[in-house]
Enzyme design. Sequence first.
Site, PDB file in Angstrom:
ATOM      1  N   SER A   1      17.493   0.106  32.060  1.00 15.01           N
ATOM      2  CA  SER A   1      17.662   1.552  31.963  1.00 15.01           C
ATOM      3  C   SER A   1      17.691   2.133  33.364  1.00 15.01           C
ATOM      4  O   SER A   1      17.296   1.465  34.337  1.00 15.01           O
ATOM      5  CB  SER A   1      16.477   2.155  31.187  1.00 15.01           C
TER       6      SER A   1
ATOM      7  N   TYR B   1       7.416   3.130  29.274  1.00  9.75           N
ATOM      8  CA  TYR B   1       8.829   2.783  29.184  1.00  9.75           C
ATOM      9  C   TYR B   1       9.347   2.275  30.536  1.00  9.75           C
ATOM     10  O   TYR B   1      10.034   1.251  30.610  1.00  9.75           O
ATOM     11  CB  TYR B   1       9.624   4.015  28.729  1.00  9.75           C
TER      12      TYR B   1
END
Length: 270
Positions: free
Chosen positions: A157, A170
């Site tokens: 990401s 995350y």
Amino acid sequence: MTGRLEGKVALVSGAARGQGRSHAVRLAEEGADIVAFDACRQLDTVEYPLSTPEDLKETVRLVEQLDRRVLATEADVRDSDAVGALVAEAVDRFGRLDVVCANAAVTGFVDDTWSITDEQWDQMIGINLTGVFRTVRAAAPAMIEAGNGGSIVITSSSAGTKGMVNLGHYCAAKHGVVGLMRTLANELAPHWIRVNSLHPTGVNTPFINNDHIRGFIEANPSWAANMQNALPVDQVEPVDISNAVVWLASDEARYVTGVSLPIDAGFAQR
């Protein structure tokens, strides 16, 4: 169908919808047979709707519509036995495994890192990092034994390139898969298996287009301002990521390994 992956077999996690479905369909468009899996159930720590069995059936329908073979099952990436059994069944049915797309993930905002509960931390790390490890651990021996080389593509990401507030668990997971990718790239290179990671900005899928994510952003306008891309687009499309998956899986990228590839509309440059 242009056939860049004709005769190949690709394993895709998180394949029921979103990026995973898009990857499965694009790989099939290029000639690959597909092994698709997803948990297809809700989790206590995830504050938006996750995929369903019906979603996975739709992925199967779309792949079969392209006249490609598909093996699909409901399995959690954290379940080593289930993932291992799926890989074994895939090799038994299709005779090989060439591409692994470790895509399954969840997300969610928190007030700050020190407010993250044990359950929130464990599920985020378990799916987004440990799940990648268990997927690759199951697949790599089969790829090595087949002797055909191959490509492993791990979805990280933009949050795997820098720290982002309210996303501590995350970010930790998405940074973690980069270290895993780099190590695997070295370990698997003698077998002509290439390993790379992708770093998308926001992608137009239910992963971010949901009430939880939208509500947090609307309530925190300063946070949203920090999430702007350099190119004048709010989100990229799933196929933009899938096209990178196809390229990395193809012979066009035969000497590309150990790379963290941003598909982020310039987000990392802001």
